[in-house]
Design a protein around this motif. Sequence first.
Motif, PDB file in Angstrom:
ATOM      1  N   THR A 336      18.975   8.164  12.172  1.00 55.52           N
ATOM      2  CA  THR A 336      18.022   7.446  13.008  1.00 55.52           C
ATOM      3  C   THR A 336      17.238   8.488  13.434  1.00 55.52           C
ATOM      4  O   THR A 336      15.966   8.367  13.319  1.00 55.52           O
ATOM      5  N   VAL A 337      17.580   9.444  14.101  1.00 63.28           N
ATOM      6  CA  VAL A 337      16.737  10.351  14.573  1.00 63.28           C
ATOM      7  C   VAL A 337      15.679  11.181  13.473  1.00 63.28           C
ATOM      8  O   VAL A 337      14.404  11.214  13.677  1.00 63.28           O
ATOM      9  N   PHE A 338      16.407  11.939  12.547  1.00 64.00           N
ATOM     10  CA  PHE A 338      15.406  12.571  11.838  1.00 64.00           C
ATOM     11  C   PHE A 338      14.761  11.571  10.693  1.00 64.00           C
ATOM     12  O   PHE A 338      13.647  12.180  10.408  1.00 64.00           O
ATOM     13  N   PRO A 339      15.057  10.529  10.244  1.00 65.99           N
ATOM     14  CA  PRO A 339      14.189   9.804   9.458  1.00 65.99           C
ATOM     15  C   PRO A 339      12.988   9.323  10.348  1.00 65.99           C
ATOM     16  O   PRO A 339      11.796   9.369   9.785  1.00 65.99           O
ATOM     17  N   GLU A 340      13.414   8.661  11.617  1.00 66.73           N
ATOM     18  CA  GLU A 340      12.121   8.449  12.447  1.00 66.73           C
ATOM     19  C   GLU A 340      11.110   9.441  12.564  1.00 66.73           C
ATOM     20  O   GLU A 340       9.834   9.483  12.413  1.00 66.73           O
ATOM     21  N   PHE A 341      11.621  10.795  12.861  1.00 68.50           N
ATOM     22  CA  PHE A 341      10.861  11.947  13.067  1.00 68.50           C
ATOM     23  C   PHE A 341      10.040  12.373  11.807  1.00 68.50           C
ATOM     24  O   PHE A 341       8.834  12.567  11.924  1.00 68.50           O
ATOM     25  N   LYS A 342      10.657  12.333  10.570  1.00 67.63           N
ATOM     26  CA  LYS A 342       9.878  12.523   9.428  1.00 67.63           C
ATOM     27  C   LYS A 342       8.744  11.634   9.088  1.00 67.63           C
ATOM     28  O   LYS A 342       7.634  11.936   8.600  1.00 67.63           O
ATOM     29  N   GLN A 343       9.093  10.095   9.465  1.00 64.50           N
ATOM     30  CA  GLN A 343       7.960   9.414   9.286  1.00 64.50           C
ATOM     31  C   GLN A 343       6.949   9.477  10.154  1.00 64.50           C
ATOM     32  O   GLN A 343       5.849   9.285   9.569  1.00 64.50           O
ATOM     33  N   ARG A 344       7.005   9.733  11.350  1.00 66.41           N
ATOM     34  CA  ARG A 344       5.833   9.945  12.241  1.00 66.41           C
ATOM     35  C   ARG A 344       5.361  11.133  11.920  1.00 66.41           C
ATOM     36  O   ARG A 344       4.091  11.338  11.825  1.00 66.41           O
ATOM     37  N   LEU A 345       6.113  12.226  11.387  1.00 63.69           N
ATOM     38  CA  LEU A 345       5.500  13.596  11.289  1.00 63.69           C
ATOM     39  C   LEU A 345       4.371  13.277  10.169  1.00 63.69           C
ATOM     40  O   LEU A 345       3.306  13.800   9.917  1.00 63.69           O
ATOM     41  N   ASP A 346       4.893  12.582   9.130  1.00 65.73           N
ATOM     42  CA  ASP A 346       4.066  12.170   7.951  1.00 65.73           C
ATOM     43  C   ASP A 346       2.708  11.268   8.268  1.00 65.73           C
ATOM     44  O   ASP A 346       1.425  11.725   7.933  1.00 65.73           O
ATOM     45  N   ARG A 347       3.090  10.433   9.135  1.00 72.53           N
ATOM     46  CA  ARG A 347       1.954   9.530   9.563  1.00 72.53           C
ATOM     47  C   ARG A 347       0.963  10.392  10.496  1.00 72.53           C
ATOM     48  O   ARG A 347      -0.559  10.000  10.414  1.00 72.53           O
ATOM     49  N   LEU A 348       1.348  11.049  11.425  1.00 70.38           N
ATOM     50  CA  LEU A 348       0.572  11.743  12.342  1.00 70.38           C
ATOM     51  C   LEU A 348       0.028  13.084  12.081  1.00 70.38           C
ATOM     52  O   LEU A 348      -0.968  13.351  12.934  1.00 70.38           O
ATOM     53  N   VAL A 349       0.784  13.619  11.148  1.00 64.85           N
ATOM     54  CA  VAL A 349       0.260  14.991  10.989  1.00 64.85           C
ATOM     55  C   VAL A 349      -0.106  15.326   9.521  1.00 64.85           C
ATOM     56  O   VAL A 349      -1.231  15.716   9.380  1.00 64.85           O
ATOM     57  N   CYS A 350       0.645  14.880   8.714  1.00 65.49           N
ATOM     58  CA  CYS A 350       0.817  15.520   7.402  1.00 65.49           C
ATOM     59  C   CYS A 350      -0.427  14.416   6.633  1.00 65.49           C
ATOM     60  O   CYS A 350      -1.480  15.006   5.858  1.00 65.49           O
ATOM     61  N   GLN A 351      -0.585  13.276   6.711  1.00 63.19           N
ATOM     62  CA  GLN A 351      -1.709  12.422   6.255  1.00 63.19           C
ATOM     63  C   GLN A 351      -2.977  12.958   6.781  1.00 63.19           C
ATOM     64  O   GLN A 351      -3.784  13.159   6.126  1.00 63.19           O
ATOM     65  N   PRO A 352      -3.328  12.972   8.314  1.00 63.98           N
ATOM     66  CA  PRO A 352      -4.402  13.285   8.867  1.00 63.98           C
ATOM     67  C   PRO A 352      -4.732  14.790   8.146  1.00 63.98           C
ATOM     68  O   PRO A 352      -6.013  15.073   7.827  1.00 63.98           O
ATOM     69  N   LEU A 353      -3.806  15.541   8.185  1.00 59.93           N
ATOM     70  CA  LEU A 353      -3.845  17.109   7.700  1.00 59.93           C
ATOM     71  C   LEU A 353      -4.733  17.054   6.219  1.00 59.93           C
ATOM     72  O   LEU A 353      -5.470  17.602   5.684  1.00 59.93           O
ATOM     73  N   CYS A 354      -3.869  16.270   5.441  1.00 60.96           N
ATOM     74  CA  CYS A 354      -4.478  16.218   3.927  1.00 60.96           C
ATOM     75  C   CYS A 354      -5.854  15.470   3.848  1.00 60.96           C
ATOM     76  O   CYS A 354      -6.912  15.895   3.092  1.00 60.96           O
ATOM     77  N   SER A 355      -6.291  14.706   4.782  1.00 58.88           N
ATOM     78  CA  SER A 355      -7.776  13.600   4.835  1.00 58.88           C
ATOM     79  C   SER A 355      -8.492  15.006   5.317  1.00 58.88           C
ATOM     80  O   SER A 355      -9.575  14.947   4.751  1.00 58.88           O
ATOM     81  N   LEU A 356      -8.089  15.778   6.344  1.00 63.57           N
ATOM     82  CA  LEU A 356      -9.038  16.716   6.589  1.00 63.57           C
ATOM     83  C   LEU A 356      -9.199  17.866   5.583  1.00 63.57           C
ATOM     84  O   LEU A 356     -10.515  18.137   5.381  1.00 63.57           O
ATOM     85  N   SER A 357      -8.228  17.975   4.896  1.00 62.39           N
ATOM     86  CA  SER A 357      -8.400  19.151   3.859  1.00 62.39           C
ATOM     87  C   SER A 357      -9.275  18.723   2.709  1.00 62.39           C
ATOM     88  O   SER A 357     -10.138  19.186   2.421  1.00 62.39           O
ATOM     89  N   ASP A 358      -9.064  17.487   2.430  1.00 66.25           N
ATOM     90  CA  ASP A 358     -10.301  16.577   1.428  1.00 66.25           C
ATOM     91  C   ASP A 358     -11.608  16.649   1.823  1.00 66.25           C
ATOM     92  O   ASP A 358     -12.263  16.934   1.042  1.00 66.25           O
ATOM     93  N   MET A 359     -11.599  16.431   3.239  1.00 64.78           N
ATOM     94  CA  MET A 359     -12.975  16.396   4.068  1.00 64.78           C
ATOM     95  C   MET A 359     -13.849  17.936   3.720  1.00 64.78           C
ATOM     96  O   MET A 359     -14.940  17.804   3.692  1.00 64.78           O
ATOM     97  N   LEU A 360     -12.962  18.478   3.604  1.00 62.60           N
ATOM     98  CA  LEU A 360     -13.595  20.002   3.479  1.00 62.60           C
ATOM     99  C   LEU A 360     -14.168  20.341   2.227  1.00 62.60           C
ATOM    100  O   LEU A 360     -14.862  21.563   1.946  1.00 62.60           O
ATOM    101  N   VAL A 361     -13.693  19.603   1.196  1.00 57.57           N
ATOM    102  CA  VAL A 361     -14.254  20.113  -0.117  1.00 57.57           C
ATOM    103  C   VAL A 361     -15.697  20.096  -0.459  1.00 57.57           C
ATOM    104  O   VAL A 361     -16.424  20.993  -0.888  1.00 57.57           O
TER     105      VAL A 361
END
Length: 686
Positions: A336-361
């Motif tokens: 419960t705890v870690f799967p939810e945390f990993k899902q939220r981390l991907d949605r709120l941190v990893c995906q925006p960070l990848c989009s921001l990195s692509d925006m800098l190209v």
Amino acid sequence: MASAHGAEPNAEDAAETQEAIYEEIMPCNRMELSQQLAVEELITTEASYVHNIQLCVLDIRAHLQKKQLPDLDLEGLFSNTDDILHVSRRFLKGLEATATKEHEQLHCISTLFQEFKEEMETVYKIYCASYDHALLLVESYRKDSRLQQEILETLNATVPHTGVSDLSFFLVMPVQRITKYPLLLGKILENTPASASAYPALQAAVRAMSQVNANINEYKRRREVATKYNKAEHLTLRDRFARLNTHSIAKKTTRLSRLFMHEAGIVAKTEDKEYDDLEEKFQCVVSSVAMLKENVASYLGHLEVFLLPAPHKCELQIDEGPAQQYRRFAEYLHSTVFPEFKQRLDRLVCQPLCSLSDMLVGPQQLVKKRLDKLLDYEEIQERKSEMGSVTYDEEAAMNTYLAINALLVAELPRFNQTTMQLLGQILCSLSALQWDLAAQVLRQAEKELEQMPHGHMPLPSFWKMVEDSLQQSGAQLRTFCQMFETVVPSPVTQPLNPAEERKVLSLVSKHGPDKLYQVTSNISGSKDLDLTLQRGQIVALLQSVDTKGNTSRWLVDAGGPRGFVPAGKLQPYCPVQSQQPRMQMPALESGTERRRHSYASPEAPRPQMATFTPTFQVVAGFSFAARSPQEVSLQAGQPVVVLEPHDKKGSKEWSLVEVNGQTGYVPSSYLVTVPVQEPTGWSLPV
């Protein structure tokens, strides 16, 4: 009669005077009337324009949004029409308010344009720069019959009175409107006398709106240049070679030589303090985003490793108690705890960070291209100062550099600010996620702890209980080990064959016993000067670094060849002192019991071997089934005692061995010589 004759000239003079006055008044009336019509045209066309933009935004776009067509790019089609509508509504409200100012209306209109010129330039330049892209989208949708049908249904449902069959009818309106403002103001100015008090204000308004249009055109031109160069090209080596020609090679050679002259100080660099500061901040932002992206990826990797052990999946033969409570707690965390945390981390941190990195190209490509164009610009400027003129292509190259530089100077401040804001929000999200994870785990841990017998125990008492439990468990383990020693068979140390003995003794005589190391696993040399060694071989350390100062590769002497081996596959060689066969029970050292049993067949003492016997053990590498009374069966991993390394005829293919009190022959290839590891604690007997 006289009086009658005298009255006729007066009547004629009056008629002439009245006609002259009429001729003087009528042009003024016509000019004033044209002025009023021009003002009315400005207001009425603005009202019609705002109405059409409202239809475009509130009806057409909203209707298309409800359809949720995945292939329809609404943002690319309508761009920032929301901002344009907001500005135009306020502007129309101001225009309509000027109708009550009879004599001051022209002054108010001029002032209104001056007040809105910056807002109009901001919103319209964005729309005009993306207008060509919107037209390309419309053209592509025409080729898609399904999308075109959806668009036609939307137009018929929302604006049937217009009779339009294409979105371009509405999309072109903002472009037409911003270019028409100078014309409408110019028409009012033409019908305003030069002596009127509002004339200078109208002139200023016309100049302001003309400048707005000029700035929009310049911005559009810069964006077109930027769009050309800010795309990251992923070219293969073959494609790059295909692009090479005489012109490109000459241009790149000129740039490279210019860059070398900059670095050598032969030619002065073009200084642009404003741009240099902006680029430094931009590169700092780029490195920060890349570092954060790498750290988050590493954090996710560590989290995956942390989740690999699953204690809740182990079957415990305990029904209740702290062990089961811990199992439930571990299962809750993993499921419960870690799967939810990993899902939220991907949605709120990893995906925006990848989009921001692509925006800098794109900006990175533009910054890089700006340096290339700067080198061309300096070269052309130098040639222009010598020859006095440049070609058309050279003038275009200079203008390209100026356009890129002006665009970067104008856009980088906002880009840096926006990127830093996004980066800050991502970091805040990461911190909040960590906080939530810690709070959630702590709540669950406290909930489980309350159900344990020692849950409400004071902390000093708890640690005292833990210490007592550990001491009790340690005492039980030591007692078990002592009892186990009486039944564990002693490992037998096999003497080395004569060749190995001579090699080891030679290494001892050359380097001393403290330099001897034993190979813990097979080593396959993959580089020059690397050695290939087998597990159990004895080597002497010559140097603990290689020629490049790398401490992970050691130089060793293998009794003949010398070379480098990985330091991690060597361990200090600890020989066993020769002794009579007996059981030995050493005392405990530092809470950890260590033991070693060794056996050496009694033989005539040798001067050098009296105090030095290498530690090896012969075991069966493979299982072997005896096929005659002269042979003996083996199990893989079973220790054996080699009595003779050959048969009665002297063939080394068979060896005479003793296994579990039985003597017989086994294939020599089935036997493996391995070092005897110094045991720690205890191990099960073979």
